[in-house]
Design a protein around this motif. Structure first.
Motif, PDB file in Angstrom:
ATOM      1  N   ILE A  86      35.312  95.327  59.148  1.00  0.00           N
ATOM      2  CA  ILE A  86      36.576  94.694  59.545  1.00  0.00           C
ATOM      3  C   ILE A  86      37.748  95.646  59.323  1.00  0.00           C
ATOM      4  N   GLU A  87      37.795  96.280  58.155  1.00  0.00           N
ATOM      5  CA  GLU A  87      38.919  97.167  57.838  1.00  0.00           C
ATOM      6  C   GLU A  87      38.978  98.376  58.771  1.00  0.00           C
ATOM      7  N   SER A  88      37.834  98.924  59.118  1.00  0.00           N
ATOM      8  CA  SER A  88      37.852 100.141  59.937  1.00  0.00           C
ATOM      9  C   SER A  88      38.071  99.855  61.420  1.00  0.00           C
ATOM     10  N   ASN A  89      37.832  98.624  61.876  1.00  0.00           N
ATOM     11  CA  ASN A  89      37.953  98.318  63.304  1.00  0.00           C
ATOM     12  C   ASN A  89      39.039  97.291  63.616  1.00  0.00           C
ATOM     13  N   ARG A  90      39.865  96.980  62.656  1.00  0.00           N
ATOM     14  CA  ARG A  90      40.909  95.980  62.856  1.00  0.00           C
ATOM     15  C   ARG A  90      41.925  96.457  63.884  1.00  0.00           C
ATOM     16  N   VAL A  91      42.322  95.546  64.777  1.00  0.00           N
ATOM     17  CA  VAL A  91      43.361  95.826  65.758  1.00  0.00           C
ATOM     18  C   VAL A  91      44.665  95.263  65.186  1.00  0.00           C
ATOM     19  N   ALA A  92      45.681  96.108  65.145  1.00  0.00           N
ATOM     20  CA  ALA A  92      46.967  95.675  64.583  1.00  0.00           C
ATOM     21  C   ALA A  92      47.604  94.644  65.499  1.00  0.00           C
ATOM     22  N   ARG A 121      46.903  88.393  73.697  1.00  0.00           N
ATOM     23  CA  ARG A 121      46.451  87.058  74.115  1.00  0.00           C
ATOM     24  C   ARG A 121      45.576  87.160  75.356  1.00  0.00           C
ATOM     25  N   ARG A 122      45.991  88.003  76.305  1.00  0.00           N
ATOM     26  CA  ARG A 122      45.176  88.203  77.514  1.00  0.00           C
ATOM     27  C   ARG A 122      43.818  88.817  77.157  1.00  0.00           C
ATOM     28  N   GLU A 123      43.826  89.764  76.229  1.00  0.00           N
ATOM     29  CA  GLU A 123      42.577  90.399  75.794  1.00  0.00           C
ATOM     30  C   GLU A 123      41.652  89.368  75.115  1.00  0.00           C
ATOM     31  N   LEU A 124      42.228  88.506  74.304  1.00  0.00           N
ATOM     32  CA  LEU A 124      41.439  87.452  73.653  1.00  0.00           C
ATOM     33  C   LEU A 124      40.862  86.488  74.680  1.00  0.00           C
ATOM     34  N   ALA A 125      41.687  86.093  75.644  1.00  0.00           N
ATOM     35  CA  ALA A 125      41.240  85.152  76.672  1.00  0.00           C
ATOM     36  C   ALA A 125      40.160  85.771  77.560  1.00  0.00           C
ATOM     37  N   ALA A 126      40.251  87.063  77.783  1.00  0.00           N
ATOM     38  CA  ALA A 126      39.257  87.741  78.614  1.00  0.00           C
ATOM     39  C   ALA A 126      37.975  88.034  77.835  1.00  0.00           C
ATOM     40  N   GLY A 127      38.011  87.927  76.509  1.00  0.00           N
ATOM     41  CA  GLY A 127      36.827  88.173  75.705  1.00  0.00           C
ATOM     42  C   GLY A 127      36.682  89.612  75.256  1.00  0.00           C
ATOM     43  N   ARG A 128      37.697  90.431  75.436  1.00  0.00           N
ATOM     44  CA  ARG A 128      37.622  91.817  75.004  1.00  0.00           C
ATOM     45  C   ARG A 128      37.995  91.986  73.540  1.00  0.00           C
ATOM     46  N   LEU A 129      38.642  90.998  72.971  1.00  0.00           N
ATOM     47  CA  LEU A 129      38.954  90.974  71.541  1.00  0.00           C
ATOM     48  C   LEU A 129      38.318  89.730  70.932  1.00  0.00           C
ATOM     49  N   GLY A 130      38.050  89.807  69.652  1.00  0.00           N
ATOM     50  CA  GLY A 130      37.522  88.668  68.925  1.00  0.00           C
ATOM     51  C   GLY A 130      38.326  88.458  67.661  1.00  0.00           C
ATOM     52  N   ALA A 144      32.852  94.491  70.541  1.00  0.00           N
ATOM     53  CA  ALA A 144      31.641  95.115  69.994  1.00  0.00           C
ATOM     54  C   ALA A 144      31.564  94.919  68.480  1.00  0.00           C
ATOM     55  N   THR A 145      32.692  95.042  67.819  1.00  0.00           N
ATOM     56  CA  THR A 145      32.732  94.828  66.372  1.00  0.00           C
ATOM     57  C   THR A 145      32.453  93.368  66.038  1.00  0.00           C
ATOM     58  N   ALA A 146      33.036  92.470  66.800  1.00  0.00           N
ATOM     59  CA  ALA A 146      32.809  91.046  66.565  1.00  0.00           C
ATOM     60  C   ALA A 146      31.333  90.693  66.744  1.00  0.00           C
ATOM     61  N   GLU A 147      30.688  91.297  67.724  1.00  0.00           N
ATOM     62  CA  GLU A 147      29.261  91.034  67.923  1.00  0.00           C
ATOM     63  C   GLU A 147      28.434  91.577  66.767  1.00  0.00           C
ATOM     64  N   ARG A 148      28.843  92.719  66.205  1.00  0.00           N
ATOM     65  CA  ARG A 148      28.161  93.247  65.011  1.00  0.00           C
ATOM     66  C   ARG A 148      28.354  92.323  63.823  1.00  0.00           C
ATOM     67  N   LEU A 149      29.553  91.778  63.696  1.00  0.00           N
ATOM     68  CA  LEU A 149      29.851  90.887  62.572  1.00  0.00           C
ATOM     69  C   LEU A 149      29.109  89.552  62.687  1.00  0.00           C
ATOM     70  N   LEU A 150      28.724  89.183  63.888  1.00  0.00           N
ATOM     71  CA  LEU A 150      27.973  87.930  64.065  1.00  0.00           C
ATOM     72  C   LEU A 150      26.663  87.945  63.292  1.00  0.00           C
ATOM     73  N   GLU A 151      26.087  89.122  63.077  1.00  0.00           N
ATOM     74  CA  GLU A 151      24.861  89.234  62.293  1.00  0.00           C
ATOM     75  C   GLU A 151      25.106  88.870  60.835  1.00  0.00           C
ATOM     76  N   TYR A 152      26.269  89.255  60.311  1.00  0.00           N
ATOM     77  CA  TYR A 152      26.567  89.066  58.895  1.00  0.00           C
ATOM     78  C   TYR A 152      27.229  87.722  58.603  1.00  0.00           C
ATOM     79  N   ILE A 153      28.279  87.400  59.357  1.00  0.00           N
ATOM     80  CA  ILE A 153      29.064  86.184  59.095  1.00  0.00           C
ATOM     81  C   ILE A 153      29.250  85.408  60.398  1.00  0.00           C
ATOM     82  N   PRO A 154      28.218  84.762  60.891  1.00  0.00           N
ATOM     83  CA  PRO A 154      28.321  84.094  62.196  1.00  0.00           C
ATOM     84  C   PRO A 154      29.327  82.941  62.216  1.00  0.00           C
ATOM     85  N   ASP A 155      29.561  82.303  61.096  1.00  0.00           N
ATOM     86  CA  ASP A 155      30.500  81.183  61.079  1.00  0.00           C
ATOM     87  C   ASP A 155      31.944  81.631  60.903  1.00  0.00           C
ATOM     88  N   ARG A 156      32.190  82.928  60.785  1.00  0.00           N
ATOM     89  CA  ARG A 156      33.544  83.452  60.579  1.00  0.00           C
ATOM     90  C   ARG A 156      34.037  84.336  61.718  1.00  0.00           C
TER      91      ARG A 156
END
Length: 184
Positions: A86-92, A121-130, A144-156
């Motif tokens: 999360i820290e290394s891939n966070r979008v400001a 907001r447009r990026e979130l709606a399009a599914g490019r951000l999570g 891509a990062t969000a999909e990786r995180l789904l393995e570890y914390i799927p409910d978050r």
């Protein structure tokens, strides 16, 4: 009454009287030594069985404790990996400028709100951000990062998927179009 085995062996000539005396003396000496230690004859085997059982129980406890420690270590490593991802891939988030818009998402049947820029907001709606929420901090991350995180914390982790854009077949308002400029 019958004779002891020792006496029978001496009479038959298979053992000498000196050997019989030596065996009797040795037996008496071992008995006295055992009584001094507080043991009774035959207790050695019982004590050995008790020691073996105690050692087996200790090995089992140690094995269970080791499994518990390994599980705790794996959980700590998984948590560290999540934080690092999360820290290394966070979008400001662009909340410094005055033109922020709210983005709503659901967490356990509750609607949460996050202020983002119109582009985000447009990026979130399009599914490019999570959205990833961990340790009380909500972060924007690439898909891509969000999909990786789904393995570890799927409910978050929250992602917009193409399935989210399809209307429900039982929706009574499916025939009505929602205007694009409608803001809640």
């Amino acid at each position: 009454m019958g004779k002891s085995l020792q006496e029978q062996l001496v009479e038959s000539g298979l053992a000498k009287p000196k050997q019989a005396r030596k065996a009797r003396h040795e037996k008496t000496r071992k008995g006295k030594a055992a009584r001094r230690r507080g043991e009774r004859p035959g207790e050695d085997r019982k004590l050995d069985r008790e020691l073996d059982a105690a050692q087996a129980a200790k090995r089992e406890r140690d094995r269970q404790l080791n499994e518990k420690r390994q599980a705790q270590r794996a959980a700590r490593e998984r948590e560290a990996a999540v934080v690092q991802i999360i820290e290394s891939n966070r979008v400001a988030r662009d909340t410094d400028s005055g033109d922020t818009v709210p983005y709503n998402y659901t967490v356990e049947k509750r609607i949460r709100r996050m202020d983002v820029s119109p582009a985000q907001r447009r990026e979130l709606a399009a599914g490019r951000l999570g959205i990833a929420r961990y340790r009380g901090v909500t972060s924007l991350v690439p898909r891509a990062t969000a999909e990786r995180l789904l393995e570890y914390i799927p409910d978050r982790v929250w992602l917009v998927t193409p399935d989210d854009n399809e209307p429900d077949p039982d929706d009574p308002y499916a025939d009505y179009q929602v205007p694009d400029d409608l803001m809640w």
